[in-house]
Design a protein around this motif. Structure first.
Motif, short mmCIF file in Angstrom:
data_model
loop_
_atom_site.label_atom_id
_atom_site.label_comp_id
_atom_site.label_asym_id
_atom_site.label_seq_id
_atom_site.Cartn_x
_atom_site.Cartn_y
_atom_site.Cartn_z
N GLY A 265 0.79 -1.24 0.00
CA GLY A 265 0.00 0.00 0.00
C GLY A 265 0.81 1.27 0.00
N ALA A 266 2.13 1.19 -0.14
CA ALA A 266 2.95 2.39 -0.22
C ALA A 266 3.19 2.76 -1.68
CB ALA A 266 4.29 2.18 0.49
N ALA A 267 3.30 4.03 -1.96
CA ALA A 267 3.62 4.49 -3.31
C ALA A 267 5.08 4.15 -3.60
CB ALA A 267 3.38 5.98 -3.42
N ASN A 268 5.40 4.07 -4.89
CA ASN A 268 6.77 3.72 -5.24
C ASN A 268 7.08 4.20 -6.65
OD1 ASN A 268 9.32 2.69 -4.85
ND2 ASN A 268 8.71 0.55 -4.86
N SER A 269 8.36 4.21 -6.96
CA SER A 269 8.82 4.50 -8.31
C SER A 269 9.16 3.19 -9.00
CB SER A 269 10.05 5.40 -8.25
OG SER A 269 10.37 5.94 -9.50
N ILE A 270 9.02 3.15 -10.30
CA ILE A 270 9.21 1.93 -11.12
C ILE A 270 8.62 0.72 -10.41
CG2 ILE A 270 11.06 2.71 -12.62
CD1 ILE A 270 13.14 1.54 -10.78
N ASP A 271 7.38 0.88 -9.94
CA ASP A 271 6.69 -0.19 -9.22
C ASP A 271 6.51 -1.39 -10.14
OD1 ASP A 271 5.45 -1.42 -7.13
OD2 ASP A 271 3.52 -0.42 -7.40
N GLY A 272 6.73 -2.58 -9.62
CA GLY A 272 6.63 -3.80 -10.40
C GLY A 272 7.98 -4.34 -10.81
N GLN A 273 9.00 -3.51 -10.80
CA GLN A 273 10.37 -3.98 -11.02
C GLN A 273 10.76 -4.78 -9.79
OE1 GLN A 273 13.97 -4.50 -9.97
NE2 GLN A 273 13.56 -2.43 -9.21
N ASN A 274 11.14 -6.03 -9.96
CA ASN A 274 11.39 -6.85 -8.77
C ASN A 274 12.75 -7.54 -8.77
OD1 ASN A 274 10.95 -8.79 -10.67
ND2 ASN A 274 9.31 -9.85 -9.57
N LEU A 275 13.70 -7.09 -9.61
CA LEU A 275 15.04 -7.64 -9.54
C LEU A 275 15.79 -7.11 -8.32
CD1 LEU A 275 14.28 -8.04 -12.66
CD2 LEU A 275 16.74 -8.20 -13.00
N ILE A 276 15.59 -5.82 -8.03
CA ILE A 276 16.10 -5.21 -6.80
C ILE A 276 14.92 -4.49 -6.16
CG2 ILE A 276 17.69 -3.55 -5.76
CD1 ILE A 276 19.57 -3.96 -8.09
N LEU A 277 14.40 -5.04 -5.10
CA LEU A 277 13.21 -4.47 -4.46
C LEU A 277 13.58 -3.38 -3.46
CD1 LEU A 277 11.00 -7.62 -3.81
CD2 LEU A 277 10.52 -5.77 -5.41
N SER A 278 12.80 -2.34 -3.43
CA SER A 278 12.91 -1.33 -2.39
C SER A 278 12.42 -1.93 -1.08
CB SER A 278 12.06 -0.10 -2.77
OG SER A 278 12.06 0.85 -1.74
N VAL A 279 13.06 -1.54 0.03
CA VAL A 279 12.65 -2.03 1.34
C VAL A 279 12.45 -0.85 2.29
CG1 VAL A 279 13.83 -4.25 1.12
CG2 VAL A 279 15.06 -2.31 2.10
N ILE A 280 11.66 -1.07 3.31
CA ILE A 280 11.39 -0.05 4.33
C ILE A 280 12.31 -0.28 5.52
CG2 ILE A 280 9.69 0.65 6.08
CD1 ILE A 280 7.54 0.08 3.94
N GLY A 281 12.83 0.83 6.06
CA GLY A 281 13.65 0.74 7.25
C GLY A 281 13.55 2.01 8.08
N PRO A 282 13.67 1.92 9.40
CA PRO A 282 13.62 3.10 10.26
C PRO A 282 14.94 3.84 10.34
CG PRO A 282 13.77 1.13 11.60
CD PRO A 282 13.69 0.66 10.18
N LEU A 283 14.86 5.14 10.63
CA LEU A 283 16.00 6.00 10.95
C LEU A 283 15.73 6.58 12.33
CD1 LEU A 283 15.03 6.56 7.78
CD2 LEU A 283 16.94 8.12 7.79
N ALA A 284 16.78 6.78 13.13
CA ALA A 284 16.58 7.33 14.47
C ALA A 284 17.90 7.87 15.01
CB ALA A 284 16.01 6.26 15.41
N THR A 285 17.80 8.51 16.16
CA THR A 285 18.99 9.12 16.77
C THR A 285 19.84 8.10 17.52
OG1 THR A 285 17.69 9.69 18.73
CG2 THR A 285 17.87 11.36 17.00
N THR A 286 19.26 6.95 17.87
CA THR A 286 20.01 5.91 18.59
C THR A 286 19.72 4.55 17.97
OG1 THR A 286 18.23 5.56 20.21
CG2 THR A 286 19.94 7.18 20.77
#
Length: 571
Positions: A265-286
């Motif tokens: 359910g997230a928007a993406n660029s070049i959606d459907g390309q699956n040789l190198i998939l985008s992944v979700i990850g957090p960023l934080a101060t610690t």
């Protein structure tokens, strides 16, 4: 807005973002230009906040949730403080795309009412403000992903009802966990660049040095968190888009392997390309905040709602095993081994990054860990494969979305649009190349078991995220230090090390170069311009080693901080 030009639409949207900020939080006078005021973190932004707001916003995500889940702090007071600081941050570096502070405060009130009635929190993130990269859909809030043509639409299409009601899977889970959502952060149009630039907010600057970039494509997240306008948030990474902003802004950030975090359910660029998939990850101060956010999302069992998520809960046994190895090292009998990659065979890093590598190497050596040199299979081959993957559609997807408003493409975008679209047979052959490279790298990693002395291959590889600290605009010429990780689908955690220092990180004359791009990047180094920029590194582990890498990153981050503090005292 019919008939308006892309520039007019972008200008209108940019003004609407500022107007969504309460008048009491807007600067009454222009901020000094970057040439006069580079660093707007720390004492600069603190002058606009109360002592209580400073206390709240400079507490990490773990510290905040310890207080909000116990009732010591209310969700409302935390949310108001973070929203205020986020509003200031945007006016300093252009880091927000969407502002919905009023809705966030209402959500916080509901959380406080629940706590008052039930004497317990809704979940482990109860009352924690969490920022989101502008790829995640929040009901009633626009998602432009940096495209002017997406303004007033749902991913470029006129679907008003869906925009009003639809939410991404991660958003749903964060709400269930008690998080407070309050803003969406800036991205480059197309996402495919290491700098955050688009025709809506223009350019997102680095808070520690506003002559430089905040990175991309999660650059808004990096800048906002660096200014403590968020205790933690979520970005995405297809070629370094979590790691570069984390390194450039002095933060911790994780690129997990495919299948650990829900992308549904997230928007993406070049959606459907699956040789190198985008992944979700957090960023934080610690680092511990990354672990909190990561574990919390996994506790929602996202594999039941996202078909691409693996049924892989947080593995406490791996975390404990890793802590046991760390404990052994503290007793002088280290069972940990690390590899150092000083350069990737294509580009030598600038002096601040080279010094950061040496600092980490010294730290590991003093802790009696085994340290070896990393000399892997050709990283140029990894870049060649990844470049063809990202250009497989000939730039058609990006051209389509830019064409909705007829806006120009930023020159930083790495998808050229000049290559022909691949056919099915060519894509299949490319997939085979990728698999063969993954096998080659896997075999090399396995061979290190012969020299570590631990009976295992190296536990992690330390290497740059980029050849430079936070980069100057238009000068991000080499993404190879991060993209190889995406091609391999390895786990990588960024940790801060030091800052560029013009008096220490002096240019080093060279007569020979690894490549043409090496020569270009070497000549771009300007110690005066880079002064003060954060210099972080990444700890790369094998596929699906998130528990191990997060635990090691927390340990190494703490030890490196002690080392750099000692270095500063001596100087």
């Amino acid at each position: 807005m019919t008939g308006s030009t892309w520039k007019e639409l972008g200008d209108l949207k940019r003004r609407s973002i500022l107007e969504a900020i309460p008048a009491k939080w807007r600067f009454q006078h222009p901020v000094a230009p970057a040439e006069e005021l580079r660093d707007v973190t720390g004492s600069y932004i603190q002058q606009f906040l109360t002592p209580r707001e400073i206390e709240i916003t400079e507490t990490d995500a773990v510290g905040i949730t310890e207080r909000t889940t116990s009732g010591n702090w209310t969700a409302v007071e935390v949310t108001e403080a973070v929203c205020h600081r986020a509003a200031l941050a945007h006016q300093l570096v252009n880091c927000l795309h969407e502002v919905f502070f009023d809705a966030a405060i209402e959500d916080a009130r509901r959380l406080d009412a629940y706590f008052a009635d039930h004497k317990k929190p809704i979940g482990p993130l109860h009352g924690l403000p969490v920022s989101l990269k502008d790829q995640f859909h929040v009901k009633g809030v626009e998602t432009t992903m940096g495209y002017v043509g997406w303004i007033g639409t749902f991913q470029g299409k006129k679907v008003d009802l869906k925009r009003a009601t639809f939410e991404s899977e991660l958003v749903r889970e964060l709400r269930n966990l008690g998080a407070v959502l309050y803003c969406k952060t800036s991205v480059p149009a197309s996402l495919m660049t290491g700098e955050t630039v688009n025709n809506i907010i223009s350019y997102t600057w680095n808070p520690k040095n506003r002559l430089l970039s905040s990175g991309g494509s999660s650059g808004g997240e990096g800048a906002l968190i660096a200014l403590r306008g968020s205790p933690g948030g979520f970005g995405t990474d297809i070629g370094g888009s979590v790691r570069a902003p984390s390194a450039f802004n002095g933060l911790f950030g994780i690129r997990p392997s495919v299948g650990r975090m829900p992308y549904e359910g997230a928007a993406n660029s070049i959606d459907g390309q699956n040789l190198i998939l985008s992944v979700i990850g957090p960023l934080a101060t610690t680092a511990r905040s990354l672990t909190l956010l990561f574990k919390a999302v996994l506790s929602q069992q996202p594999w039941y709602r996202d078909p691409l998520v693996l049924e892989l809960p947080w593995r406490a046994d791996i975390e404990e095993r890793t802590r046991g190895l760390i404990k052994q090292s503290l007793n002088g009998s280290s069972s940990l081994a690390f590899a150092i990659m000083h350069h990737d065979g294509i580009v030598q890093p600038h002096p601040p990054i080279a010094r950061a590598i040496e600092l980490v190497k010294q730290t590991l050596t003093q802790l009696s860990h085994k340290v070896i040199e990393w000399k892997p299979p050709s990283h140029q081959l990894a870049i060649d494969i990844a470049t063809r993957v990202f250009n497989a559609d000939g730039g058609a997807d990006i051209a389509y979305h830019l064409g909705l408003s007829k806006e120009p493409k930023a020159p930083q975008v790495i998808v050229s649009g000049e290559l022909l679209q691949m056919n099915a047979q060519e894509i299949a052959a490319l997939n085979v190349e990728k698999r063969q490279y993954q096998k080659l790298y896997m075999d090399y990693w396995n061979t290190t078991a012969e020299i570590t002395g631990t009976g295992r291959p190296v536990d992690g590889v330390i290497c740059p995220c980029a050849p430079h600290a936070a980069v100057m605009p238009y000068q991000y010429a080499h993404t190879g230090y991060t993209t190889f990780v995406n091609l391999l689908d390895y786990t990588s955690v960024v940790f801060p090390v030091t800052h560029a220092d013009k008096n220490v990180d002096v240019p080093q004359p060279r007569a020979e170069f690894l490549s043409e791009v090496d020569k270009v990047i070497h000549e771009q180094y300007d110690p005066e311009a880079y002064d003060g920029a954060p210099a972080g590194l990444q700890l790369v582990g094998r596929r699906l080693e998130e528990e191990k890498m997060l635990t090691l990153a927390e340990y190494l981050g703490g030890e490196v901080k002690l080392m750099t503090c000692h270095e500063l005292k001596q100087s």
